[in-house]
Design an enzyme around this catalytic site. Sequence first.
Site, short mmCIF file in Angstrom:
data_model
loop_
_atom_site.label_atom_id
_atom_site.label_comp_id
_atom_site.label_asym_id
_atom_site.label_seq_id
_atom_site.Cartn_x
_atom_site.Cartn_y
_atom_site.Cartn_z
N SER A 132 21.99 20.49 53.25
CA SER A 132 22.64 19.37 54.32
C SER A 132 22.41 20.35 55.55
CB SER A 132 24.04 19.36 53.96
OG SER A 132 24.79 18.97 54.84
N TYR A 145 32.85 22.70 51.10
CA TYR A 145 31.49 21.94 50.82
C TYR A 145 30.47 22.83 51.65
CZ TYR A 145 27.85 18.59 51.12
OH TYR A 145 26.24 18.17 50.99
#
Length: 231
Positions: A132, A145
């Site tokens: 990401s 996360y």
Amino acid sequence: MNQPLHGRTIAITGASKGIGYALARDLTASGATVIAGARDITGLDLPGVTFLTLDVTSEPSVDAFTAVAAQAGVDALINNAGVGAFMPVEDITPEVYHRVMDTNVLGTILTTRALIPHFRTRGGGQVINVTSDVSARTFANGALYTASKYAQRAVTHALAHEGHAYGLRVTEIRPGMVDTHFGDTEQGAEYKAAWLKPEDIVQAVTYALTAPAHVRVDEVLLHPVIQDVAY
């Protein structure tokens, strides 16, 4: 038909929907033999794709999946399986911590580790980790996360150093906002209309997979143009 991946054998994790499913579908259309793993493969059927049950947090499940991949002569692994949880630090429980870290980090390690002897024996290969854009930044409610994505980035970089000696090329794909079911949201929702599509990630992965043998694509960072500029 243009098939730039003809003759390639590629293993993909997290392939039941979203980016992983698009990878399985489109890489096969580009000529690759694809072995795709997911926790639940019920109803999954794509021409030329072998779907196998895979829990990346379970060593026996990973070993079974990678044994099939190695037997098929896999030359590239795409670690795509991932989950997210977003909350203040004070609300993070051990259960949530393990669900996120075990899937995103341990899963990447277990699946890659299982195929390293195969890649070493064949004199190289490719590992592509779909992480990401938050593998190098964070935000409120994103501690867990983003920590998992920072850790995946560290694993990716370390593996690149370790694999250099036997010809392993390692790439990190770092997407911004992508229109998928991630976070139990609806794919195709109106508010996601200008987000990246899974096919955009496929294109980035294909770029890394088709780079000439003397080229290593270290990372690809991509965002939808509506997203704030962030590195």
